[in-house]
Design an enzyme around this catalytic site. Structure first.
Site, PDB file in Angstrom:
ATOM      1  N   LYS A   1      78.344   8.245  18.406  1.00 40.23           N
ATOM      2  CA  LYS A   1      79.297   7.113  18.135  1.00 40.23           C
ATOM      3  C   LYS A   1      80.557   7.164  19.400  1.00 40.23           C
ATOM      4  O   LYS A   1      81.626   6.751  18.974  1.00 40.23           O
ATOM      5  CB  LYS A   1      80.026   6.991  16.877  1.00 40.23           C
ATOM      6  CG  LYS A   1      78.980   7.237  15.672  1.00 40.23           C
ATOM      7  CD  LYS A   1      77.827   6.169  15.918  1.00 40.23           C
ATOM      8  CE  LYS A   1      78.085   4.866  16.064  1.00 40.23           C
ATOM      9  NZ  LYS A   1      76.721   4.246  16.314  1.00 40.23           N
TER      10      LYS A   1
ATOM     11  N   SER B   1      83.758   4.884  13.431  1.00 39.45           N
ATOM     12  CA  SER B   1      82.523   4.261  14.085  1.00 39.45           C
ATOM     13  C   SER B   1      81.396   5.198  13.091  1.00 39.45           C
ATOM     14  O   SER B   1      80.357   4.242  12.831  1.00 39.45           O
ATOM     15  CB  SER B   1      82.277   4.641  15.315  1.00 39.45           C
ATOM     16  OG  SER B   1      81.129   4.142  15.901  1.00 39.45           O
TER      17      SER B   1
ATOM     18  N   HIS C   1      72.491  14.182  21.176  1.00 38.20           N
ATOM     19  CA  HIS C   1      73.696  14.508  20.569  1.00 38.20           C
ATOM     20  C   HIS C   1      74.058  16.026  20.297  1.00 38.20           C
ATOM     21  O   HIS C   1      75.005  16.210  19.712  1.00 38.20           O
ATOM     22  CB  HIS C   1      73.831  13.921  19.313  1.00 38.20           C
ATOM     23  CG  HIS C   1      73.854  12.207  19.344  1.00 38.20           C
ATOM     24  ND1 HIS C   1      74.938  11.650  20.479  1.00 38.20           N
ATOM     25  CD2 HIS C   1      73.277  11.195  18.749  1.00 38.20           C
ATOM     26  CE1 HIS C   1      74.553  10.478  20.138  1.00 38.20           C
ATOM     27  NE2 HIS C   1      73.867  10.098  19.420  1.00 38.20           N
TER      28      HIS C   1
HETATM   29  P1  A3P Z   1      82.280   0.787  17.019  1.00 36.48           P
HETATM   30  O1  A3P Z   1      81.342   1.533  15.771  1.00 36.48           O
HETATM   31  O2  A3P Z   1      83.811   1.444  17.192  1.00 36.48           O
HETATM   32  O3  A3P Z   1      82.287  -0.496  17.289  1.00 36.48           O
HETATM   33  P2  A3P Z   1      77.010   5.253  20.484  1.00 36.48           P
HETATM   34  O4  A3P Z   1      76.255   4.428  21.392  1.00 36.48           O
HETATM   35  O5  A3P Z   1      77.613   6.511  21.075  1.00 36.48           O
HETATM   36  O6  A3P Z   1      76.204   5.367  18.906  1.00 36.48           O
HETATM   37  O7  A3P Z   1      78.392   4.592  20.248  1.00 36.48           O
HETATM   38  C1  A3P Z   1      78.688   3.336  19.501  1.00 36.48           C
HETATM   39  C2  A3P Z   1      79.967   2.562  19.443  1.00 36.48           C
HETATM   40  O8  A3P Z   1      79.906   2.368  20.927  1.00 36.48           O
HETATM   41  C3  A3P Z   1      80.241   1.575  18.853  1.00 36.48           C
HETATM   42  O9  A3P Z   1      81.414   1.717  18.443  1.00 36.48           O
HETATM   43  C4  A3P Z   1      79.629   0.317  19.565  1.00 36.48           C
HETATM   44  O10 A3P Z   1      80.505  -0.830  19.156  1.00 36.48           O
HETATM   45  C5  A3P Z   1      80.614   0.944  20.915  1.00 36.48           C
HETATM   46  N1  A3P Z   1      80.188   0.202  22.187  1.00 36.48           N
HETATM   47  C6  A3P Z   1      78.689   0.258  22.429  1.00 36.48           C
HETATM   48  N2  A3P Z   1      78.675  -0.806  23.524  1.00 36.48           N
HETATM   49  C7  A3P Z   1      79.840  -0.775  24.026  1.00 36.48           C
HETATM   50  C8  A3P Z   1      80.506  -1.693  25.106  1.00 36.48           C
HETATM   51  N3  A3P Z   1      79.723  -2.025  26.048  1.00 36.48           N
HETATM   52  N4  A3P Z   1      82.030  -1.572  25.026  1.00 36.48           N
HETATM   53  C9  A3P Z   1      82.592  -0.764  24.269  1.00 36.48           C
HETATM   54  N5  A3P Z   1      82.094  -0.374  23.254  1.00 36.48           N
HETATM   55  C10 A3P Z   1      80.775  -0.324  23.174  1.00 36.48           C
END
Ligand code: A3P
Length: 312
Positions: free
Chosen positions: A54, A151, A119
């Site tokens: 996340k 998140s 991860h």
């Molecule tokens: P939130 O749940 O706070 O919205 P991962 O890919 O490591 O699982 O992370 C997911 C998080 O990154 C989520 O956060 C998601 O919305 C956010 N995320 C994904 N793409 C993004 C982007 N282009 N810009 C900003 N945040 C992004």
């Protein structure tokens, strides 16, 4: 208390996770695969994206792929971006982790140069990269732990076979005690912060990416040895905003996840998206004053002397 866990954990964790060497790991990342990750043979031209979950992993994968293909999305061949970036410790079938094939099989057979995601904490990563002298390139992305926790809490209520915590308060206690799925945020982040000056390591922060996306594209491109024009950099940044990725079915993980859920005949989560909010500071809507105080105490202690700072 379940004998599979060294301390008391909620029932939802007992049902969906296991503990290995003191770390709580979802069954979606089975021990049979976690053990194979450690001996996974890296190649010098591998590019890893390593994160605590996340933290902006998918976002960074998207940037790496568009940089590789000079901003041309069509070069992904219509595949979802995650198909190009095998998630080393993950199973293919979210609905049936016990018998599902694992993505590490794909990763082993992939032609070079490979892009890979993990991860894992450093001691579980491939021995060729989980040390102070990584033998392949690693982009490590860190996000402030308060937003990461929020998140993660939502993610647990979105993906099949993750623990569905009774409430944010229950999840918070587990996160604070390093018992959230994937264990301690500090244990994941700090070893990579210490390696940040190694030529094979690029340490990025989610909050900096939000502030200056074209600058991040430039940084990653340089790390990957790609020279891009300002126009291509701007195009990649535009295609990688939260809104653009959410609206693009081959970037938004919802497409794949929902397909998997449908295939397994499971119930789709309502009104939820992997692309949830994508902002800095959403934790303020969740942490109570007392939770914030207790987390800050832990944070001060764990981060003391590290020199690593985050925007909250
Ligand atoms: P939130 O749940 O706070 O919205 P991962 O890919 O490591 O699982 O992370 C997911 C998080 O990154 C989520 O956060 C998601 O919305 C956010 N995320 C994904 N793409 C993004 C982007 N282009 N810009 C900003 N945040 C992004």
């Amino acid at each position: 208390m379940s004998s599979r866990f060294s301390s008391q954990v909620p029932d939802c964790v007992v049902q969906t996770c296991y503990e290995y060497e003191g770390v709580i790991i979802p069954n979606l990342m089975p021990l049979r695969v976690i053990k194979r990750v450690r001996t996974f043979a890296c190649r010098p031209d591998d590019l890893f994206v390593v994160t605590y979950p996340k933290s902006g992993t998918t976002w960074t994968e998207h940037l790496c792929l568009l940089i590789k293909y000079d901003g041309d999305h069509s070069k992904l061949g219509g595949d979802h971006l995650t198909k190009h970036f095998p998630f080393l410790e993950m199973v293919e079938d979210l609905s049936n982790p016990t018998t599902s094939p694992a993505l590490i099989d794909l990763a082993e057979k992939m032609p070079s140069p490979r892009m890979l995601k993990s991860h894992c904490h450093s001691p579980f990563l491939p021995a060729d990269i989980g040390t102070d002298d990584p033998k392949a390139k690693v982009i490590y992305v860190a996000r402030n732990p308060k937003d990461t926790a929020v998140s993660m809490y939502h993610f647990c209520h979105y993906i099949p076979n993750m623990p569905r915590y009774e409430s944010w308060d229950v999840f918070f206690e587990e996160f604070l005690a390093d018992r959230a799925p994937q264990g301690s945020w500090f244990e994941n982040v700090l070893p990579w912060w210490r390696r940040r000056n190694h030529p094979n390591v690029l340490f990025l922060k989610y909050e900096d990416m939000k502030k200056d996306l074209p600058g991040t594209v430039r940084q990653i491109a340089e790390f990957m040895g790609k020279s891009l024009s300002d126009d291509v950099i701007a195009k990649i940044a535009e295609a990688s905003t939260f809104k653009a990725m959410k609206n693009n079915p081959s970037s938004n993980p919802d497409t794949l996840i929902m397909k998997g859920i449908e295939k397994a005949g499971m119930e789709k989560p309502k009104d939820k998206s992997f692309m949830r909010k994508g902002v800095v500071g959403d934790w303020k809507n969740y942490f109570t004053d007392d939770q914030n105080k207790r987390f800050d105490e832990l944070y001060e202690k764990q981060m003391a002397g590290s020199g690593l700072e985050f925007e909250f």
